[in-house]
Structure formats: structure tokens, C-alpha cells
Write a protein that holds these residues in place. Structure first.
Motif, short mmCIF file in Angstrom:
data_model
loop_
_atom_site.label_atom_id
_atom_site.label_comp_id
_atom_site.label_asym_id
_atom_site.label_seq_id
_atom_site.Cartn_x
_atom_site.Cartn_y
_atom_site.Cartn_z
N GLY A 265 0.78 -1.23 0.00
CA GLY A 265 0.00 0.00 0.00
C GLY A 265 0.81 1.28 0.00
O GLY A 265 0.29 2.36 0.26
N VAL A 266 2.14 1.21 -0.26
CA VAL A 266 2.98 2.41 -0.29
C VAL A 266 2.72 3.18 -1.58
O VAL A 266 2.71 2.60 -2.67
CB VAL A 266 4.47 2.03 -0.20
CG1 VAL A 266 5.34 3.28 -0.36
CG2 VAL A 266 4.77 1.33 1.11
N THR A 267 2.46 4.48 -1.43
CA THR A 267 2.28 5.32 -2.62
C THR A 267 3.38 6.38 -2.64
O THR A 267 4.11 6.55 -1.67
CB THR A 267 0.92 6.06 -2.58
OG1 THR A 267 0.98 7.05 -1.55
CG2 THR A 267 -0.23 5.10 -2.33
N GLU A 268 3.47 7.10 -3.73
CA GLU A 268 4.50 8.12 -3.89
C GLU A 268 4.43 9.17 -2.77
O GLU A 268 5.44 9.71 -2.35
CB GLU A 268 4.34 8.78 -5.27
CG GLU A 268 5.53 9.63 -5.60
CD GLU A 268 5.98 9.56 -7.05
OE1 GLU A 268 5.32 8.92 -7.89
OE2 GLU A 268 7.02 10.17 -7.33
N LYS A 269 3.18 9.40 -2.30
CA LYS A 269 2.99 10.41 -1.26
C LYS A 269 3.66 10.03 0.07
O LYS A 269 3.94 10.89 0.90
CB LYS A 269 1.48 10.63 -1.02
CG LYS A 269 0.87 11.61 -2.01
CD LYS A 269 -0.39 12.26 -1.45
CE LYS A 269 -1.34 11.23 -0.97
NZ LYS A 269 -2.69 11.16 -1.42
N ASP A 270 3.89 8.74 0.26
CA ASP A 270 4.52 8.29 1.52
C ASP A 270 6.01 8.59 1.56
O ASP A 270 6.64 8.53 2.63
CB ASP A 270 4.35 6.77 1.68
CG ASP A 270 2.88 6.41 1.89
OD1 ASP A 270 2.22 7.14 2.64
OD2 ASP A 270 2.42 5.42 1.28
#
Ligand SMILES: Cc1ncc(C[n+]2csc(CCOP(=O)(O)OP(=O)(O)O)c2C)c(N)n1
Ligand code: SF4
Ligand SMILES: [Mg+2]
Lengths: 341, 627
Positions: A265-270
Motif C-alpha cells: 500500500g505504499v504510494t508516492e505520497k509516503d
């Protein structure tokens, strides 16, 4: 009529001295030297106002190969000599070249104080995790288990981490580069030179004779992209062949996690954005070590103080001189005197 | 008040057994917290202003505040003053002022028989005496029977005087040093002006503590007058000494040394960087120069003595005068860096204010045991000039000489002072800068034919080319250099040549320094007493005394220790006997023997105390077989 002829632009060659370079063939020092020649030329540095001060070690032979002023001093003491030089001549552009033994073993104290005082020096630490010049004993940056003539069964003491040490000493400019990455080194040299106050640059350097390939886990071509994180101020800390790897702050443990975008569930925003003024972040970045983490490269920390040490000293002297120059005859006749006739 | 006169054959004052009143030695002693050093230095100031010759000896403990009342916490200040030229702080006090029992027990044995003890009876309680080590009251059991005793409850007097100013009990009691100063000032007919001014300056005119101190000063003085202390302690007026016309001041060795460095830099047309790390008894040099920024002096408190020496070298490399100052343990740390300055042939002045060694040794006590480390204490063949000052005032000229040699010969110079010289004060005929010949340095600027080890054919000094000079970019370092280019060279014959050249450069300095003179006496004869450094006073006085008694003895005092004066060997051989008197275990003695094969003998003392006149006199008598 005054005709000012603009000085011819100097080239890398103009910064190379006429002395034969005596490092072992294939030594990482060659690449650093070459990068420096070119960088100084690009920066428009003037050879007569540039001084290289070094200690003792293979790395410390550096000044002999520069067509600038140079002082090859004694083991570990280059920061102290350079501090005196800078106090005497604040206008000079002073570089310190040192090794991991020179800077962190015998000279650890002087490095500490030069950084803490914030003397306007550009300090380059060539870290090969070994004592090159004395034929390969382990050094304070050697990893546990390093076999060497003095540690035949492997070293048992924990290594120092150069950038973390510098940060603890109060350095306000900390960067890390790799000997053969000339383009990146060029940026670091320029940034270090621009920074007013002590600049600390660790250069990962391969000693082909006594500690070859010790950095292979992140310098080898096939792993480099996945094991090197080149940080830039204001940009997300992404790396990897596909630039899908990154660093994320773990708020539970107050530490950094190496994550992959699209996994768990890691996205660029993290992904954390690099802030070179953030000292806490700098501490975390400097300490990351392969293989669990990428090696962090680039400007890790840059947070200039209002004034460098020698500038503050000069300001006090100016203030004292404002009341007029000293008069020794008057000084000696101050206080209680009497006259015999 | 209680005056015991058992041993005092006659008054006045404390010079009963002396034929004349041309000098008096007073020793003030008390607890570290009693302000004895201030008392002593203010009394010295008053005495100097009264026109007497004087010499002082502050003798204080290494502990900043040792537990009160202990013997190791005793601080003392000795002054010898008179109407004739005074050369030492005196062998034996004529008067001992003891502000507590510990001060008494430590000092009374050295008091001259028949001398006067003034003590603060308020500090002689049962437990104070026990703590100091008196099993019984020394005032009652005959301990002091050889002396005259003046007891005053100084503590009570001081408390009484200070009370009206509303200061605390503690502060009131602390005025007892100033009260005592008032009393002693009365005894020797001193003006109170300079002390009054000092107190006003320190506290401001209307500060209660300041006012209490001024009142205490006056009260002590008035006590002497109103109690009609007569007979044994009647006031003494010491006529002023006949001295050369001019303007005088009191100067300590640290002051005149610091000023001499500043003067040297000025004469060399250089700015100066002093890099130092605090150490007793060297620190005052750093403190004094830190206040002289307007003279183009930068001071740097380094992280240790290695860094201090290296920073000074860095400053010299940059074209300023690099100076570093320390004492024994710090000098030991600088050695490797001094070698670098020798190898790179950069000017550097190293000041060693010697103290008792080895290791930490006796930090606050004096000694002359760094001669070997100064002359020989380095790796490699590494000669440097070494010079020593003989007295507080002499430090000024010696410091100028150190700067002259360092810049003219492009070499480190070691300047030896010691704890005694640094702390002691003496009246000083203030020099005028106009009387010194400038020796401005020239920096190399011409690129034509330049290399960094080009030498002056006469002095063998290399050129001084500072960074920032166009066209002279070069590299120097501690690796051996090629004679003809300055580049790194491992060539065997080149190393021989460079070593010989460095040695010759320093040896040649013998032609640029004065020939050795004879301080007192003849250039030949039965016996020469040879000294160097702070032993000048006692040797000179002893030789003078013995010559008055008809003995054939002369005094030679060496300033230039390396290289030695060119005529010294000849001079020494013109005496039948040579006696070297020094505060170490025979270092100058060994140096002279090795250089001249003279059969010299030593008068050697390492007690942390200056040589005494009597010690030198009796050595002279025994050398000459005189009774
Ligand atoms: C006072 C002193 N001690 C020891 C040495 C020997 N020595 C020279 S270089 C060196 C270690 C150098 O290691 P490093 O600083 O890592 O430099 P490198 O050769 O690896 O570039 C040592 C121990 C010396 N020159 N001086
Ligand atoms: S020993 Fe190692 S560091 Fe030294 S020159 Fe050779 S390869 Fe380079
Ligand atoms: Mg190394």
C-alpha cells in the motif's frame, strides 16, 4: 587608457602540478584528483588564492599534485594548521584533505573542533576504511571483522561513521560522494566551497591494494542504482532502477523504512522529501548502511550559521581597532608609573 | 595586643641582626582564600612607588581553593625591598605575616632568627591549630621563642570596621588582607593612594564592599599609629634606591614577555597570531595578548597544545608571526609540530614557561628542567635557537630577540622563561620603542627563478612566500625536500646536504649574537659561576658578596643557550674552576661539558623553590676552599 585584459579561463590542466602522481595504479585517489582539477577550473578558482592542507596518508599526498598553494603537514593535524592559516588569512580558499585514519583516529579531536568552531574550511575525508600508507592496517571506519596485518582474526571494535561523527561535532555542511562519480563530486565541491563555515565531505574511496571492493555492495555497476540514494533538497528520496524505491518515516519507531512504491500500500505520497536543513533527518540519513538500506549520497545537511569562526574573530578585532591602533609606548606607561630624574 | 620580645635584641623593625637597614624581606602567608597574593602585589606597588628597589616571589598552591586551614592550602607572597639594588626575593624573611596557623607552621622555620612574626590571633582557635598540625599552641610552648611576636586579632578588627557598610559577615572577614596591608603600609611608611585607587577601580566608588575595604585599609594603618606600636615594630622608613633616570613601573615576567612579543612583531612589520592552550604558569601570556587585538594580534585558544602549535605554524605559513606558549607537559605535546616548522623552515616562537617536572610535576613551582627538551628534544637532527630570560623585565628584550631570530632565519625559536620569572614582579625602566632597531621582513613576490627553498647565501634562510602571491604557488611539507627545487626528495646525498644546511643555518646564528660577557668579575681567574635564566639574582648577589670578602669568583650568565656564544668555550677555559648553578639535575652542566669538555661542577637544586644566595655563596666557598 587602462586596458584590462580579462584573465584567460583556466582549464583543469592548469590546476595540475608538474609532480608525478605516485598513488598505486587504480587507486580511487586519481579520480578525486581529476575531479578537483576540473571543478576548480569550472568554479573559476584562482590558483594563488587556493590552499590545500593535508595530514599524512596516501590521501594526504593530494596537495603535491595541485598547482595551487599546498601544505602537507603532520598526521591528523591538518585541521589545526588550516585553522591557524584561516585566522591569519581569512580571504584564502582553504581545503583540507584527510583520510579515515588521519581524520578520525589521530586527528579526531582536531576535526571535532574545526567543525564545532565552524572555521570556513572545505574538509574532504577520503574514506577507504583502511590505513593505506602504512600498508593496510584496519582503520576506525573498518567494519567489524576486517582482516588486516594488525587484526589477523578480524577486527572486533565498532567502526565510526564519518558523517554521523561530523554531525555530532556540530558541522553545518555534510555531504557524501564516491571517488569515481566525478559529476556528483563536482556539485559537492562547489556546494562545499560556497558554504560559509566548515564543510565536511566524505568521499568513498577504493584502495585497490589493501581494501579492494570493500564498497562493492553499493558501488558495483549492477547494484548501484538499487543501492545508492542521491538526495536533493526538496525532492522525494527515491532510488532504484525503476525509481520505485524510497524512504518513508516510520512514526512508531522514529526511524526510516526502505519501502517500494506499490507494495504494501505504499504510494508516492509516503516518500519523504529531502530537507537539507533538517538536522534530525540528516542524522537518520547519514547512518543508513547497506545492505538493508541504500548508501545516501549528495548534500545530506546544509544549514549555514550567520558567521564563520574566523569572521567572528575578525569582527572583534575590527571593533578593537576602531578605538585606534595600539600604541606600545602608551600601553607600557599605563597604570602606576613613577619617574626618577 | 601582645608583644613577646624574647629573641629580639633590639628594635626597630625586623633587621635587628643586620648592620644596616638597606633591605627587608617580608613574607605574607595565609589561606588560599585570604587574598594574600593581592595583599602582596598591592604592597609591592606601594613599595615601588616609594622608590625602593624590590623583587617579589608569589608562592601559591596548585589547588584553587584547598580546604580552609590546611597546610597545602597556604598561599604566600614574599617581597624583598630596599635602598640598594635588590636582586632576589630574599633567602630568609625578616618579617612573617601569618594569617592562620597553617601559614605559620609552613613558614616560621625559614624566618630569620630574631625576625618578627605578625599573626592574626583571631584565626588561632583550638581547632585551627589542630588542623594545621600544632599539637599545642605554638605561642605558648616556646615554638616561636627565637622570634619576636606581634599578635593582633585582625579578624575581629576587620569585622568591626566593615560592619557599618552592611556587608555580609563573609565579606567583612575578607577585608582582613586589606586591613593587614594598611598595618604593614604604616610599618614601612607607605602611601595608601595606589591601593585606594585600586579598590575604587575594582568595586566602583559607592559599592559597600569597596567602601568596607577602603575603611579596612585606613583602619589597619590607624591601628599602627594609635596603638603606638613602638620599639620592636616601630615604623621604618626605607630610603629610595638610586636608579637610572627614566620612567618606571612594576612588571611581571608574563607581562613583559607578552609586550616583548608584541614589540617584536611590530619591529618585524608583522601581525601576530598567538595560539595557546591554558596551562600554569603560562596562561597569563594568553590572557594579556587576548586584550591586545588593536595591535594586530589574534589570539586562539586551541583544543590542545598540538593544535596550538599547528595553528601557529599555519599562521606563519600564511605570512603572520605564529607564536605558541606553554609549559612542560604542553611543550612535550608540541614537539612533533616543532619538527614540521623546522623541516618547512617557517618562523615560529615557542615560549616555555618552565615549571617543576616530570609529567604534571609541580605546576605552580619553578624549575629549569626543560633545557634538554628545548635544545635536543626532537626526532631527527633538528636544531633550533634557544634563548632564556633572566628576570621579569629581561623578558621584553628576549622576546624581541626571539622574534628577530625566528624571522631572520626562518626557524622556530624556543624562549625559556619559568614560573618564578612569570609571576614575580620587579621595577622596570620602561623601554621606548624608538630605541629598538626595526627588522622588517620581506616576502618573496618575484616569480623569476623562484622555488620555496631558495636560500639567502649569507643567513641560509629560505624565502618566505605566502599564499595569495601570484606566480609563487608551491607545496611544502615535512618530507625531505630537494635542495635545488623544494620538491620531495628521498635522495641520500640530498638528505645529507639538507641536514647539514639546516644545522649550519642555526650554528651560524652564533655570529649574529653578542659574545658572552661576564656579568660580574673578571674574564679569568679561579672560579666562574655559570647560570642561565632566573637564577641570575641569587648568583649575582652571592658572587658580589663573596668578591667583597676577597674571593676570586666571577659570574657568567648565558642568554643564548643554542647556539652558544662563539667565545664561551674560550672564556670558560680561562678560569681554573667552573661551577654551573641551575634549578635542574645538571642540564646546562651537561651541555657545557659536551660542547667544551670543561670539567665543570654543578650546584643543582630541584625543590620548586628559587636558588638562595646563601646556597650559592656556600658552594663558592667550598669550591675555593674558603671558610
Ligand atoms: C605521528 C604519526 N604516527 C603514525 C604515522 C604513520 N601513519 C602514516 S599515515 C597513517 C594512516 C593513514 O591512514 P589514512 O588516514 O586512512 O590515510 P590513507 O593512507 O588510507 O589515505 C599512519 C598510521 C605518522 N606518519 N605519524
Ligand atoms: S595503498 Fe591504497 S589508498 Fe594508498 S595509493 Fe595505494 S591504492 Fe591508493
Ligand atoms: Mg584510509
Amino acid at each position: 587608457m587602462n586596458v584590462t585584459v580579462p584573465p584567460a579561463k583556466l582549464t583543469a590542466k592548469d590546476f595540475a602540478s608538474d609532480q608525478e602522481v605516485r598513488w598505486c595504479p587504480g587507486c580511487g585517489d586519481y579520480a578525486i584528483l581529476k575531479a578537483m582539477h576540473k571543478s576548480l577550473a569550472d568554479m573559476g578558482a584562482s590558483p594563488e588564492n587556493t590552499v590545500f592542507v593535508s595530514g599524512i596518508g596516501c590521501s594526504s599526498r593530494f596537495p603535491y599534485y595541485m598547482a595551487t598553494y599546498g601544505f602537507h603537514t603532520i598526521h591528523g593535524r591538518a585541521p589545526a594548521v588550516a585553522t591557524g592559516l584561516k585566522l591569519a588569512r581569512p580571504e584564502l580558499d582553504v581545503w583540507v584533505v584527510t583520510g579515515d585514519g588521519d581524520a578520525l583516529s589521530i586527528g579526531g579531536n582536531h576535526l571535532f573542533h574545526a567543525l564545532r568552531r565552524n572555521v570556513d574550511l572545505n574538509i574532504l575525508l577520503f574514506n577507504n576504511e583502511i590505513y593505506g600508507l602504512t600498508k593496510g592496517q584496519y582503520s576506525p571506519t573498518s567494519r567489524v571483522g576486517q582482516r588486516s596485518p594488525s587484526t589477523p582474526m578480524g577486527s572486533v571494535d565498532s567502526p565510526a561513521e564519518a558523517c554521523t561523527y561530523a554531525l555530532g561535532c556540530g558541522a553545518r555542511f555534510i555531504a557524501r560522494g564516491i571517488d569515481v562519480q566525478a559529476k556528483e563530486l563536482d556539485v559537492l565541491f562547489k556546494r562545499a566551497r560556497e558554504h560559509k563555515g566548515a564543510s565536511f565531505v566524505e568521499i568513498i574511496q577504493n584502495c585497490i591494494v589493501y581494501n579492494d571492493a570493500t564498497f562493492a555492495a553499493f558501488t558495483e555497476k549492477d547494484v548501484a542504482a538499487d543501492m545508492q540514494l542521491h538526495v536533493k533538497h526538496g525532492q522525494p528520496m527515491l532510488y532504484g532502477k525503476e525509481r520505485n524505491k524510497g524512504l518513508r518515516l516510520n512514526p512508531q519507531t522514529l526511524s526510516l523504512d526502505a519501502v517500494v512504491i506499490g507494495q504494501n500500500g505504499v504510494t508516492e505520497k509516503d516518500i519523504l522529501v529531502h530537507d537539507e536543513k533538517n538536522r534530525v533527518l540528516a542524522g537518520m540519513l547519514a547512518a543508513l548502511r547497506p545492505p538493508s538500506f541504500p548508501e545516501v549520497l549528495g548534500v545530506i545537511y546544509c544549514n549555514p550559521a550567520a558567521e564563520s569562526y574566523e569572521a567572528a574573530v575578525a569582527a572583534q578585532e575590527k571593533q578593537a581597532k576602531a578605538k585606534g591602533p595600539g600604541d606600545l609606548d602608551k600601553l607600557m606607561r599605563g597604570g602606576n608609573i613613577w619617574t626618577v630624574s | 595586643m601582645n608583644i613577646q620580645t624574647d629573641a629580639g635584641p633590639r628594635g626597630p623593625s625586623a633587621t635587628a641582626s643586620k648592620s644596616d637597614l638597606d633591605s627587608i624581606v617580608v613574607r605574607f602567608a595565609g589561606d588560599s582564600g585570604d587574598g594574600v597574593q593581592l595583599l602582596g602585589s598591592q604592597f609591592s606597588q606601594e613599595t615601588a612607588l616609594a622608590g625602593n628597589s624590590l623583587a617579589t616571589f608569589p608562592d601559591y598552591p596548585a589547588e584553587i581553593r584547598a580546604p580552609t586551614g590546611t597546610t597545602y592550602g597556604v598561599s604566600a607572597f614574599q617581597i624583598n625591598f630596599g635602598s640598594r639594588p635588590i636582586k632576589t626575593a630574599g633567602d630568609q624573611p625578616d618579617v612573617l605575616v601569618a594569617l592562620n596557623p597553617a601559614a605559620l607552621i609552613v613558614n616560621y622555620k625559614n624566618l630569620r632568627k630574631g625576625g618578627l612574626v605578625i599573626l592574626d590571633s583571631g584565626a588561632f582557635k583550638e581547632k585551627d591549630m589542630k588542623r594545621a598540625g600544632f599539637a599545642v599552641d605554638p605561642r605558648l610552648d616556646g615554638t616561636l621563642k627565637e622570634f619576636r611576636l606581634l599578635e593582633i586579632d585582625i579578624s575581629a578588627q576587620a569585622l568591626e570596621v566593615a560592619k557599618p557598610f552592611g556587608v555580609s559577615q563573609k565579606e567583612a572577614l575578607r577585608t582582613k588582607n586589606i586591613w593587614t596591608l594598611g598595618l604593614v603600609s604604616w610599618m614601612y611608611d607607605r602611601e595608601l593612594v595606589s591601593t585606594t585607587e585600586y579598590i575604587t577601580r575594582k568595586f566602583g566608588g559607592d559599592d559597600p564592599v569597596g567602601m568596607a575595604n577602603i575603611a579596612a585599609l585606613k583602619a589597619g594603618h590607624a591601628y599602627g599609629e594609635t596603638h603606638e606600636l613602638s620599639g620592636d615594630v616601630a615604623p621604618v622608613s626605607m630610603p629610595s634606591v638610586k636608579s637610572e633616570p627614566g620612567t618606571y613601573r612594576l612588571v611581571s615576567g608574563a607581562e613583559s614577555l607578552a609586550w616583548g612579543l608584541a614589540a617584536g612583531a611590530q619591529l618585524a612589520s608583522l601581525e601576530m597570531v598567538l595560539a595557546s592552550y591554558p596551562i600554569t604558569p603560562s596562561s597569563p601570556i594568553l590572557h594579556i595578548l587576548a586584550r591586545l587585538k588593536q595591535f594586530g594580534i589574534t589570539t586562539f585558544q586551541a583544543e590542545d597544545e598540538i593544535a596550538a602549535c599547528c595553528a601557529a605554524i599555519g599562521a606563519s605559513y600564511g605570512g603572520k608571526l605564529g607564536v605558541t606558549a606553554s609549559s612542560g607537559p604542553g611543550i612535550a605535546l608540541k614537539i612533533e609540530a616543532i619538527g614540521l616548522a623546522i623541516s618547512t623552515e617557517l618562523p615560529l616562537v615557542i615560549v616555555d614557561t618552565q615549571r617543576g617536572g616530570p609529567s604534571t610535576g609541580l605546576p605552580t613551582k619553578t624549575e629549569q628542567s626543560d633545557l634538554f627538551i628545548a635544545v635536543w628534544g626532537r626526532n631527527g637532527d633538528a636544531p633550533i635557537p634557544v634563548i632564556a630570560s633572566r628576570s621579569p623585565g629581561d623578558c621584553f628584550e628576549v622576546a624581541i630577540e626571539a622574534v628577530r631570530l625566528a624571522t631572520k632565519y626562518m626557524t622556530p625559536v624556543m624562549l625559556l622563561s619559568d614560573g618564578y620569572i612569570a609571576n614575580a614582579a620587579e621595577p622596570w625602566l620602561i623601554p621606548s620603542m624608538a630605541d629598538f632597531k626595526p627588522f622588517p621582513v620581506t616576502f618573496r613576490t618575484d616569480p623569476e627563478g623562484f622555488h620555496p627553498f631558495l636560500r639567502d647565501p649569507h643567513t641560509l634562510a629560505r624565502v618566505w612566500a605566502k599564499p595569495g602571491t601570484p606566480g609563487l604557488m608551491h607545496r611544502i611539507g615535512g618530507i625531505e625536500k630537494d635542495y635545488n627545487s623544494g620538491n620531495i626528495s628521498y635522495d641520500p646525498s640530498n638528505h645529507q646536504k639538507m641536514t647539514d644546511t639546516r644545522t649550519a643555518k642555526i650554528s651560524n646564528i652564533a655570529n649574529d649574537i653578542p659574545e658572552q660577557d661576564v656579568a660580574l668579575g673578571e674574564t679569568k681567574g679561579k672560579l666562574a659561576v655559570v647560570g642561565w635564566g632566573s637564577t641570575f639574582g641569587p648568583i649575582n648577589r652571592a658572587v658580589a658578596n663573596m668578591r667583597e670578602k676577597g674571593l676570586d669568583v666571577s659570574h657568567i650568565h648565558i642568554r643564548h643557550i643554542w647556539p652558544l656564544p662563539r667565545n664561551l668555550g674560550q672564556l670558560l677555559k680561562s678560569y681554573e674552576k667552573v661551577l654551573v648553578a641551575e634549578m635542574n639535575n645538571g642540564q646546562m652542566l651537561t651541555l657545557l661539558k659536551s660542547q667544551y669538555l670543561v670539567d665543570a661542577k654543578g650546584l643543582l637544586k630541584v625543590s620548586g623553590q628559587p636558588l638562595k644566595i646563601e646556597e650559592v655563596s656556600s658552594a663558592i666557598r667550598s669550591q675555593l676552599g674558603a671558610a
